[in-house]
Design an enzyme around this catalytic site. Structure first.
Site, PDB file in Angstrom:
ATOM      1  N   LYS A  78      -2.112  -1.361  -3.990  1.00  0.00           N
ATOM      2  CA  LYS A  78      -2.928  -0.243  -3.773  1.00  0.00           C
ATOM      3  C   LYS A  78      -2.247   1.142  -3.761  1.00  0.00           C
ATOM      4  O   LYS A  78      -1.241   1.165  -3.118  1.00  0.00           O
ATOM      5  CB  LYS A  78      -3.630  -0.332  -2.447  1.00  0.00           C
ATOM      6  CG  LYS A  78      -4.450   0.879  -2.028  1.00  0.00           C
ATOM      7  CD  LYS A  78      -5.373   0.699  -0.835  1.00  0.00           C
ATOM      8  CE  LYS A  78      -5.805   1.982  -0.505  1.00  0.00           C
ATOM      9  NZ  LYS A  78      -5.948   2.121   0.958  1.00  0.00           N
ATOM     10  N   LYS A  81       0.819  -0.990  -0.069  1.00  0.00           N
ATOM     11  CA  LYS A  81      -0.058   0.056  -0.042  1.00  0.00           C
ATOM     12  C   LYS A  81       0.957   1.272  -0.103  1.00  0.00           C
ATOM     13  O   LYS A  81       1.707   1.482   0.816  1.00  0.00           O
ATOM     14  CB  LYS A  81      -0.864   0.161   1.218  1.00  0.00           C
ATOM     15  CG  LYS A  81      -1.726   1.219   1.518  1.00  0.00           C
ATOM     16  CD  LYS A  81      -2.680   0.821   2.626  1.00  0.00           C
ATOM     17  CE  LYS A  81      -3.507   2.450   2.731  1.00  0.00           C
ATOM     18  NZ  LYS A  81      -4.284   2.141   3.936  1.00  0.00           N
TER      19      LYS A  81
HETATM   20  C1  PBG Z   1      -7.351   3.124   5.417  1.00  0.00           C
HETATM   21  C2  PBG Z   1      -7.494   3.026   3.893  1.00  0.00           C
HETATM   22  C3  PBG Z   1      -7.381   4.176   3.034  1.00  0.00           C
HETATM   23  C4  PBG Z   1      -7.833   3.681   1.697  1.00  0.00           C
HETATM   24  C5  PBG Z   1      -8.390   2.390   2.185  1.00  0.00           C
HETATM   25  N1  PBG Z   1      -8.136   1.973   3.509  1.00  0.00           N
HETATM   26  C6  PBG Z   1      -6.964   5.446   3.206  1.00  0.00           C
HETATM   27  C7  PBG Z   1      -5.568   5.908   3.423  1.00  0.00           C
HETATM   28  O1  PBG Z   1      -4.722   5.136   3.680  1.00  0.00           O
HETATM   29  O2  PBG Z   1      -5.426   7.109   3.813  1.00  0.00           O
HETATM   30  C8  PBG Z   1      -8.189   4.204   0.518  1.00  0.00           C
HETATM   31  C9  PBG Z   1      -9.212   3.629  -0.316  1.00  0.00           C
HETATM   32  C10 PBG Z   1      -9.401   4.716  -1.500  1.00  0.00           C
HETATM   33  O3  PBG Z   1      -8.855   5.767  -1.823  1.00  0.00           O
HETATM   34  O4  PBG Z   1     -10.469   4.372  -2.233  1.00  0.00           O
HETATM   35  N2  PBG Z   1      -6.085   2.916   5.927  1.00  0.00           N
END
Ligand code: PBG
Length: 321
Positions: free
Chosen positions: A247, A194
């Site tokens: 992601k 991520k």
């Molecule tokens: C939580 C999380 C996030 C997303 C999914 N789980 C945001 C972040 O890390 O700030 C983002 C998903 C999206 O942008 O569609 N940690």
């Protein structure tokens, strides 16, 4: 030498369809939901057209209508936030209640839950904050909380928990507690690679989860790196992850591809909020939107994703018919 005519296989639509290598499979699509406390709530999210915050009654209605959807990813928005994110693991927390309600209604639905603190903690960070020597997210204290959140979701009936805090050891901490409490059948979908991305903005509007100070760069990955993504994946596999996630998706197709080449594990790609809104706001007609989305999602699949998490999930079910 006869001429090589590659165009022969593109001659007409029936042939193009017949030889196409990549197909989007409705079964591999995961629909994210934002669930809030209250009744009869269907609140638009300004930066994400056509996506809503739903109260449980409306969530159930939506799920019942979306019969083709096989899997959902649940995010909760609690009524109150505090510095320790207590609402994330309360027995009667918003996600826990939502899972139990869904379980009564659709037993076949695969319920995946996001396991993180950012939506529940007043500071908006993904973990517990330590103040000394300076403000930082405390890895090991956060692990304890992530394990509690995951366990509370498993107790409510989740099929998979999806830790998204990017703490070292999060998969192991969760696996250990689930096994100890007899939830060995509950799986882990790790947000393994991520990245600290600029494309999460609309999501943070939806959850009111933007960090109140600093950023997430000390825990989420640096987008200049891909070798490190492979290390993250390897580590999560060693800790017992069942499905790994990359992601965002669009700027990271090379990461998906490299993981696919190197490991034998299902890969989920998260086509995130900023990627969604960008196209949604650009496409002036539904026809253009459909064509763009099919191209993008097929590209993610072609790169090697087995699952795609997308806010277009319901549209896609219609388009694929
Ligand atoms: C939580 C999380 C996030 C997303 C999914 N789980 C945001 C972040 O890390 O700030 C983002 C998903 C999206 O942008 O569609 N940690």
């Amino acid at each position: 030498m006869p001429a090589v005519r590659l165009r022969r296989l593109r001659e007409k639509r029936a042939i193009r369809d017949w030889v196409s290598e990549t197909q989007l499979n409705p079964k591999s699509i995961i629909l994210p939901y934002f669930v809030v406390e209250g009744k009869k709530i269907k609140e638009p999210i300004e930066s994400m057209p056509c996506v809503y915050r739903l109260s449980i009654d409306n969530l159930l209605k939506d799920i019942t209508e979306a019969v083709e959807i096989q899997a959902i990813l649940l995010f909760g928005i609690p009524m109150h936030k505090d510095s320790l994110g207590f609402g994330a693991y309360k027995k009667n927390g918003i996600v826990q209640k939502a899972i139990r309600a869904i379980r009564k209604q659709r037993k076949d639905l695969i319920v995946i839950t996001d396991v993180c603190l950012c939506g529940y903690a007043s500071h908006g960070h993904c973990g517990i904050i330590k103040k000394r020597p300076e403000f930082a997210v405390d890895n090991d204290k956060t692990l304890e909380v992530l394990a509690k959140i995951a366990l509370s979701h498993a107790e409510a009936g989740a099929d998979f928990v999806a830790p998204s805090a990017m703490m070292d050891g999060q998969v192991r901490a969760i696996r250990e507690v689930l096994d100890k409490k007899d939830f060995e059948e509950v799986g882990i979908m790790g947000y393994s690679a991520k990245y600290a991305s600029n494309f999460y903005g609309p999501f943070r509007d939806a959850l009111h989860s933007a960090p109140q100070f600093g950023d997430r760069k000390s825990y989420q990955m640096d987008y200049r790196n891909s070798d490190k993504a492979l290390r993250e994946i390897k580590q999560d596999i060693e800790e017992g992850v069942d499905i790994v996630m990359v992601k965002p998706a669009l700027g990271y197709l090379d990461i998906i591809y490299r993981i696919k080449q190197k490991f034998n594990i299902p890969i989920a790609a998260y086509n995130v909020s900023g990627e969604y809104s960008m196209v949604k706001k650009y496409a002036q007609s539904r026809e253009i939107e459909k064509d763009m989305v099919l191209e993008i999602l097929t590209g993610i699949k072609r790169a090697g994703a087995d699952f795609i998490i997308t806010y277009w999930a319901k549209d896609l079910m219609k388009w694929l018919k």
